[in-house]
Design a protein around this motif. Structure first.
Motif, PDB file in Angstrom:
ATOM      1  N   ALA A 161       0.810  -1.221   0.000  1.00 25.33           N
ATOM      2  CA  ALA A 161       0.000   0.000   0.000  1.00 25.33           C
ATOM      3  C   ALA A 161       0.841   1.267   0.000  1.00 25.33           C
ATOM      4  CB  ALA A 161      -0.941   0.000   1.208  1.00 25.33           C
ATOM      5  N   GLY A 162       0.296   2.308  -0.637  1.00 19.74           N
ATOM      6  CA  GLY A 162       0.803   3.666  -0.525  1.00 19.74           C
ATOM      7  C   GLY A 162       2.235   3.880  -0.951  1.00 19.74           C
ATOM      8  N   GLY A 163       2.739   3.100  -1.874  1.00 18.74           N
ATOM      9  CA  GLY A 163       4.118   3.259  -2.305  1.00 18.74           C
ATOM     10  C   GLY A 163       5.119   2.508  -1.455  1.00 18.74           C
ATOM     11  N   GLY A 164       4.649   1.785  -0.430  1.00 21.83           N
ATOM     12  CA  GLY A 164       5.545   1.023   0.427  1.00 21.83           C
ATOM     13  C   GLY A 164       5.824  -0.360  -0.115  1.00 21.83           C
ATOM     14  N   THR A 165       6.667  -1.097   0.581  1.00 20.44           N
ATOM     15  CA  THR A 165       7.034  -2.456   0.158  1.00 20.44           C
ATOM     16  C   THR A 165       6.656  -3.510   1.186  1.00 20.44           C
ATOM     17  OG1 THR A 165       9.267  -2.152   1.046  1.00 20.44           O
ATOM     18  CG2 THR A 165       8.936  -1.639  -1.291  1.00 20.44           C
ATOM     19  N   THR A 166       5.884  -3.134   2.216  1.00 20.82           N
ATOM     20  CA  THR A 166       5.456  -4.105   3.217  1.00 20.82           C
ATOM     21  C   THR A 166       4.218  -4.836   2.706  1.00 20.82           C
ATOM     22  OG1 THR A 166       6.279  -2.734   5.037  1.00 20.82           O
ATOM     23  CG2 THR A 166       4.656  -4.438   5.575  1.00 20.82           C
ATOM     24  N   PRO A 167       4.286  -6.158   2.559  1.00 18.79           N
ATOM     25  CA  PRO A 167       3.135  -6.882   2.014  1.00 18.79           C
ATOM     26  C   PRO A 167       2.046  -7.084   3.062  1.00 18.79           C
ATOM     27  CG  PRO A 167       4.903  -8.413   2.495  1.00 18.79           C
ATOM     28  CD  PRO A 167       5.440  -7.039   2.802  1.00 18.79           C
ATOM     29  N   MET A 168       0.791  -6.924   2.650  1.00 19.24           N
ATOM     30  CA  MET A 168      -0.369  -7.203   3.491  1.00 19.24           C
ATOM     31  C   MET A 168      -1.306  -8.122   2.722  1.00 19.24           C
ATOM     32  SD  MET A 168      -1.176  -3.461   5.160  1.00 19.24           S
ATOM     33  CE  MET A 168      -0.851  -2.581   3.634  1.00 19.24           C
ATOM     34  N   GLN A 169      -1.955  -9.020   3.455  1.00 16.18           N
ATOM     35  CA  GLN A 169      -2.799 -10.012   2.802  1.00 16.18           C
ATOM     36  C   GLN A 169      -4.128  -9.416   2.362  1.00 16.18           C
ATOM     37  OE1 GLN A 169      -2.728 -13.939   4.568  1.00 16.18           O
ATOM     38  NE2 GLN A 169      -4.938 -14.177   4.230  1.00 16.18           N
ATOM     39  N   VAL A 170      -4.611  -9.870   1.210  1.00 20.54           N
ATOM     40  CA  VAL A 170      -5.921  -9.506   0.674  1.00 20.54           C
ATOM     41  C   VAL A 170      -6.743 -10.791   0.593  1.00 20.54           C
ATOM     42  CG1 VAL A 170      -7.149  -8.617  -1.351  1.00 20.54           C
ATOM     43  CG2 VAL A 170      -5.003  -7.563  -0.637  1.00 20.54           C
ATOM     44  N   PRO A 171      -8.021 -10.780   1.012  1.00 26.34           N
ATOM     45  CA  PRO A 171      -8.811 -12.017   1.070  1.00 26.34           C
ATOM     46  C   PRO A 171      -9.326 -12.493  -0.294  1.00 26.34           C
ATOM     47  CG  PRO A 171     -10.130 -10.180   1.809  1.00 26.34           C
ATOM     48  CD  PRO A 171      -8.742  -9.641   1.605  1.00 26.34           C
ATOM     49  N   MET A 172      -8.413 -12.710  -1.195  1.00 26.94           N
ATOM     50  CA  MET A 172      -8.696 -13.372  -2.470  1.00 26.94           C
ATOM     51  C   MET A 172      -7.376 -13.952  -2.958  1.00 26.94           C
ATOM     52  SD  MET A 172      -9.261 -10.160  -5.140  1.00 26.94           S
ATOM     53  CE  MET A 172     -10.481  -9.320  -4.136  1.00 26.94           C
ATOM     54  N   ASN A 173      -7.431 -14.833  -3.925  1.00 30.19           N
ATOM     55  CA  ASN A 173      -6.205 -15.473  -4.399  1.00 30.19           C
ATOM     56  C   ASN A 173      -5.463 -14.649  -5.431  1.00 30.19           C
ATOM     57  OD1 ASN A 173      -8.275 -18.020  -3.869  1.00 30.19           O
ATOM     58  ND2 ASN A 173      -6.227 -18.283  -3.032  1.00 30.19           N
ATOM     59  N   VAL A 174      -6.185 -14.083  -6.399  1.00 30.46           N
ATOM     60  CA  VAL A 174      -5.533 -13.310  -7.457  1.00 30.46           C
ATOM     61  C   VAL A 174      -6.254 -11.972  -7.630  1.00 30.46           C
ATOM     62  CG1 VAL A 174      -4.778 -13.265  -9.855  1.00 30.46           C
ATOM     63  CG2 VAL A 174      -4.866 -15.438  -8.638  1.00 30.46           C
ATOM     64  N   PRO A 175      -5.828 -10.919  -6.901  1.00 31.56           N
ATOM     65  CA  PRO A 175      -6.361  -9.583  -7.158  1.00 31.56           C
ATOM     66  C   PRO A 175      -5.680  -8.980  -8.376  1.00 31.56           C
ATOM     67  CG  PRO A 175      -4.815  -9.509  -5.338  1.00 31.56           C
ATOM     68  CD  PRO A 175      -4.889 -10.939  -5.774  1.00 31.56           C
ATOM     69  N   ARG A 176      -6.474  -8.403  -9.279  1.00 30.52           N
ATOM     70  CA  ARG A 176      -5.895  -7.906 -10.530  1.00 30.52           C
ATOM     71  C   ARG A 176      -5.967  -6.394 -10.693  1.00 30.52           C
ATOM     72  NH1 ARG A 176      -8.511 -12.581 -12.309  1.00 30.52           N
ATOM     73  NH2 ARG A 176      -7.060 -14.211 -12.966  1.00 30.52           N
ATOM     74  N   ASP A 177      -6.872  -5.721  -9.994  1.00 30.52           N
ATOM     75  CA  ASP A 177      -6.966  -4.276 -10.178  1.00 30.52           C
ATOM     76  C   ASP A 177      -7.481  -3.650  -8.898  1.00 30.52           C
ATOM     77  OD1 ASP A 177      -6.621  -1.918 -11.564  1.00 30.52           O
ATOM     78  OD2 ASP A 177      -8.549  -2.003 -12.598  1.00 30.52           O
ATOM     79  N   ILE A 178      -7.167  -2.356  -8.727  1.00 29.33           N
ATOM     80  CA  ILE A 178      -7.587  -1.589  -7.562  1.00 29.33           C
ATOM     81  C   ILE A 178      -7.886  -0.175  -8.020  1.00 29.33           C
ATOM     82  CG2 ILE A 178      -5.153  -1.129  -6.959  1.00 29.33           C
ATOM     83  CD1 ILE A 178      -6.046  -1.025  -3.997  1.00 29.33           C
ATOM     84  N   ASN A 179      -9.012   0.383  -7.579  1.00 30.38           N
ATOM     85  CA  ASN A 179      -9.334   1.754  -7.992  1.00 30.38           C
ATOM     86  C   ASN A 179      -8.890   2.746  -6.926  1.00 30.38           C
ATOM     87  OD1 ASN A 179     -11.346   1.814  -5.997  1.00 30.38           O
ATOM     88  ND2 ASN A 179     -13.057   1.659  -7.447  1.00 30.38           N
ATOM     89  N   ASP A 180      -9.209   4.022  -7.143  1.00 30.36           N
ATOM     90  CA  ASP A 180      -8.711   5.069  -6.246  1.00 30.36           C
ATOM     91  C   ASP A 180      -9.469   5.124  -4.917  1.00 30.36           C
ATOM     92  OD1 ASP A 180      -6.853   5.671  -8.148  1.00 30.36           O
ATOM     93  OD2 ASP A 180      -7.891   7.446  -8.922  1.00 30.36           O
ATOM     94  N   SER A 181     -10.551   4.352  -4.783  1.00 27.25           N
ATOM     95  CA  SER A 181     -11.238   4.189  -3.499  1.00 27.25           C
ATOM     96  C   SER A 181     -10.795   2.909  -2.809  1.00 27.25           C
ATOM     97  CB  SER A 181     -12.755   4.169  -3.703  1.00 27.25           C
ATOM     98  OG  SER A 181     -13.214   5.375  -4.272  1.00 27.25           O
ATOM     99  N   GLN A 182      -9.798   2.241  -3.373  1.00 30.38           N
ATOM    100  CA  GLN A 182      -9.235   0.987  -2.866  1.00 30.38           C
ATOM    101  C   GLN A 182     -10.221  -0.181  -2.924  1.00 30.38           C
ATOM    102  OE1 GLN A 182      -7.479   2.407   0.945  1.00 30.38           O
ATOM    103  NE2 GLN A 182      -5.509   1.970  -0.028  1.00 30.38           N
ATOM    104  N   LEU A 183     -11.092  -0.162  -3.936  1.00 28.94           N
ATOM    105  CA  LEU A 183     -11.901  -1.330  -4.240  1.00 28.94           C
ATOM    106  C   LEU A 183     -11.069  -2.249  -5.123  1.00 28.94           C
ATOM    107  CD1 LEU A 183     -14.694  -2.763  -4.090  1.00 28.94           C
ATOM    108  CD2 LEU A 183     -15.260  -1.596  -6.239  1.00 28.94           C
TER     109      LEU A 183
END
Length: 363
Positions: A161-183
């Motif tokens: 997130a936010g230009g950082g390099t710390t990984p955080m888990q997302v509750p799906m296997n393959v996320p492919r896109d994210i919009n500016d509201s973080q959907l």
């Protein structure tokens, strides 16, 4: 008299309705490659285009070396060291490109900007060192996957997130896109592969998108209005492009009207324009869906252009599209603009109004 003509114009539009007409198109721009264009095995493929008509994707450089590229009119350029294999998958409007690169430790996601290139570590870098980045937004979030334990190669959705390099888990296997509201949109592997949306900002429960009648769906892109696109199987087990939002669910884009057996949608802009590919029994052609109508982009080309547009992967808010085609038989990334014309009803009404005005001036 002028008011009467305005009323007449409105009546014509109401009676005839808005009917889409073929769009004006300029010739596709050939983005070239990083290698010698005379070598037939050289290729390039366009992945996404931002608001400044800058493109990223993958191209050959020399021999079998494949590299992510950036394109800013009129040049294609390398964004990694000369000896590294990789690919660019997405870019934003603030100078960030994300993708994957082969390192001595294995496949790693990367984030590239004018400040340099940063590798994106996976969730468990010691045990499972592979990661790759697939999407980004204008907040400099990067999303992608980390390798995870399992009987087969298994992937866990990850956000840096936010230009950082710390990984955080997302509750799906393959996320492919994210919009500016973080959907975030992508897939889960719970039995059949299913498309889901996840609100990272509010940490809500992932929302299944459903299917078009079958038991599989995949999500590839989301715009800033929460509209997502991808493809799903129908009751005949054939893939069809869809558009989805939380209020209306999933809608088939109707590629069968062009005679296509299957279709896949890969991107959507903030005006609701969708791009992807049509499958005519193993022959693939790029499409654009706008205002409820689907169009094979090749129908806009001059028959002697030398181009066959095979896949459209990205579209920006100005209607510029990137993807992959062949130019005189060579696989090349392209940049192409689809510009809708006014409807036929509007043109007829405007002409009638102009003629009436001219006659009245001479009466």
């Amino acid at each position: 008299m002028f008011a009467q003509r305005i009323i007449a114009l409105a009546a014509v539009l109401a009676f005839v309705g808005w009917q889409a007409v073929p769009a004006r198109a300029i010739a596709p721009i050939n983005l070239g490659t990083l290698g010698a264009n005379t070598i037939r095995q050289n290729f390039s493929r366009g992945a996404k285009v931002n608001s400044f008509n800058e493109v990223t994707g993958v191209t050959t450089r020399s021999g079998t070396l494949e590299q992510p590229f950036g394109y800013a009119d009129p040049f294609i350029f390398s964004i990694l060291g000369s000896g590294q294999n990789g690919a660019g998958h997405d870019l934003n409007d603030v100078g960030q490109i994300v993708g994957q690169v082969v390192t001595p430790s294995g496949l790693r996601g990367f984030r590239h900007s004018t400040g340099g290139t940063a590798l994106l570590p996976p969730l468990s870098p010691t045990l499972y060192p592979r990661s790759y980045a697939l999407g980004t937004n204008n907040l400099n979030d990067a999303i992608g996957v980390s390798e995870s334990p399992g009987p087969l190669p298994f992937f866990q959705g990850t956000i840096w997130a936010g230009g950082g390099t710390t990984p955080m888990q997302v509750p799906m296997n393959v996320p492919r896109d994210i919009n500016d509201s973080q959907l975030i949109v992508g897939d889960v592997f719970a039995g059949p592969v299913m498309a889901v949306a996840f609100d990272f900002a509010n940490q809500t429960t992932p929302l299944p998108m459903g299917t078009l009648g079958g038991n599989l769906s995949r999500a590839f892109a989301v715009n800033n209005h929460g509209e997502a696109v991808g493809f799903s199987v129908d009751t005949n087990n054939q893939w069809h492009a869809f558009i989805w939002d939380a209020a209306n669910g999933m809608t088939n884009l109707g590629a069968a009207s062009l005679g296509a057996i299957e279709s896949r949608a890969y991107d959507i802009n903030n005006h609701g324009t969708v791009v992807g590919e049509l499958n005519y029994g193993g022959i693939f052609r790029a499409f654009c869906w706008i205002d409820g109508q689907i169009l094979d982009l090749n129908s806009l080309l001059h028959p002697n252009s030398g181009w066959v547009l095979e896949t459209a992967n990205g579209v920006n808010d100005s209607g510029w599209i990137t993807g992959t085609g062949t130019y005189f038989g060579e696989q090349r990334a392209f940049l192409f603009r689809h510009v809708p014309e006014p409807s036929s009803a509007l043109l007829v009404a405007v002409v009638c109004l102009a003629v009436t005005s001219k006659r009245n001036r001479h009466d």
